[in-house]
Design a protein around this motif. Structure first.
Motif, short mmCIF file in Angstrom:
data_model
loop_
_atom_site.label_atom_id
_atom_site.label_comp_id
_atom_site.label_asym_id
_atom_site.label_seq_id
_atom_site.Cartn_x
_atom_site.Cartn_y
_atom_site.Cartn_z
N CYS A 14 0.83 -1.22 0.00
CA CYS A 14 0.00 0.00 0.00
C CYS A 14 0.87 1.26 0.00
CB CYS A 14 -0.94 0.02 1.20
SG CYS A 14 -2.15 -1.32 1.24
N ARG A 15 1.31 1.69 1.17
CA ARG A 15 1.97 2.99 1.32
C ARG A 15 3.34 3.08 0.67
NH1 ARG A 15 1.39 3.21 7.65
NH2 ARG A 15 1.56 0.98 7.23
N SER A 16 4.25 2.15 0.98
CA SER A 16 5.60 2.29 0.44
C SER A 16 5.66 2.13 -1.08
CB SER A 16 6.60 1.37 1.15
OG SER A 16 6.28 0.01 0.99
N PRO A 17 4.90 1.19 -1.68
CA PRO A 17 4.93 1.18 -3.15
C PRO A 17 4.26 2.41 -3.75
CG PRO A 17 3.55 -0.62 -2.34
CD PRO A 17 4.19 0.04 -1.15
N MET A 18 3.27 2.96 -3.07
CA MET A 18 2.65 4.18 -3.57
C MET A 18 3.69 5.30 -3.59
SD MET A 18 -0.83 6.23 -2.40
CE MET A 18 -1.89 4.77 -2.50
N PRO A 51 -5.02 -3.73 -4.77
CA PRO A 51 -5.83 -3.26 -5.90
C PRO A 51 -6.22 -1.79 -5.80
CG PRO A 51 -6.62 -5.39 -5.15
CD PRO A 51 -5.56 -4.96 -4.18
N LEU A 52 -6.47 -1.29 -4.60
CA LEU A 52 -6.85 0.12 -4.47
C LEU A 52 -5.63 1.04 -4.63
CD1 LEU A 52 -9.53 -0.13 -1.65
CD2 LEU A 52 -9.89 0.19 -4.11
N ALA A 139 -1.14 6.99 8.15
CA ALA A 139 -1.92 5.83 8.60
C ALA A 139 -2.09 4.81 7.48
CB ALA A 139 -3.28 6.29 9.11
N ASP A 140 -2.07 3.55 7.87
CA ASP A 140 -2.22 2.43 6.95
C ASP A 140 -3.65 2.35 6.42
OD1 ASP A 140 -1.96 0.04 5.57
OD2 ASP A 140 -1.21 -1.09 7.28
N PRO A 141 -3.83 2.32 5.09
CA PRO A 141 -5.18 2.22 4.55
C PRO A 141 -5.68 0.78 4.40
CG PRO A 141 -3.65 2.45 2.76
CD PRO A 141 -2.84 2.52 4.04
N ARG A 146 -11.82 2.89 -0.16
CA ARG A 146 -11.04 3.57 -1.20
C ARG A 146 -10.61 4.97 -0.76
NH1 ARG A 146 -10.08 4.53 -6.92
NH2 ARG A 146 -9.08 6.56 -6.78
N GLU A 147 -11.45 5.66 -0.03
CA GLU A 147 -11.14 7.02 0.41
C GLU A 147 -9.84 7.08 1.20
OE1 GLU A 147 -14.27 5.58 1.01
OE2 GLU A 147 -15.09 6.52 -0.78
#
Length: 173
Positions: A14-18, A51-52, A139-141, A146-147
């Motif tokens: 989620c966060r680090s690849p984003m 996916p999100l 914060a971890d999503p 999706r928000e």
């Protein structure tokens, strides 16, 4: 020498690849300016991005094809010039794995603050303010709607923009 930036989060989906893909995208016209990667302290090894995360990045014109989550290792930390965790927990886990690299490990927001007050360098030793402030964390999503993924992207966008500008300026020195 090309600086190497490593982003760190929990599962590395989620966060680090984003952050990794946002920075790569921002530096697309300076492909030799920096090497960018990511890893997780509890990585879902070999998984693709969430996916999100993929949706949020695709809306920005960024493809994540070929991504595979990686577990954070001491070797990765020793090779990186700058390690940016998404939270204090990630900074602390990275520091535990490679204590001699502590000067090059920070939370992304605290490094951003160092850029703002012009104290950032690839061997940063001084960070403004309290390094244990909860507001440093993104914060971890994971498991959220999706928000929350949009929120992470919105939080990362200005940090990544300033980091990219700083890295491009670093290359010009």
């Amino acid at each position: 020498m090309t600086p190497r930036v490593l982003f760190v989060c929990t599962g590395n989906i989620c966060r680090s690849p984003m952050a990794e893909y946002l920075l790569r995208h921002r530096l697309r016209d300076h492909s030799d300016a920096v090497s960018v990667s990511s890893a997780g302290v509890a990585a879902l090894v070999d998984h693709t991005v969430h996916p999100l995360t993929a949706e949020v990045l695709a809306e920005r014109g960024i493809a994540t094809d070929g991504f595979a989550a990686r577990y954070l290792t001491p070797a990765m930390l020793n090779e990186a010039d700058l390690v940016l965790g998404m939270s204090r927990e990630h900074r602390d886990a990275a520091t535990t794995k490679a204590p001699v690299r502590w000067k090059r490990i920070a939370v992304a927001r605290e490094f951003d603050e160092a850029i703002a007050v012009r104290t950032a360098d690839l061997a940063a030793t001084r960070f403004p303010g309290d390094r244990n402030r909860p507001e440093l964390d993104i914060a971890d999503p994971m498991g959220r709607p999706r928000e929350e993924f949009d929120r992470v992207a919105a939080e990362l966008d200005p940090l990544i923009e300033r980091l990219a500008d700083w890295l491009i300026g670093l290359r010009g020195q």
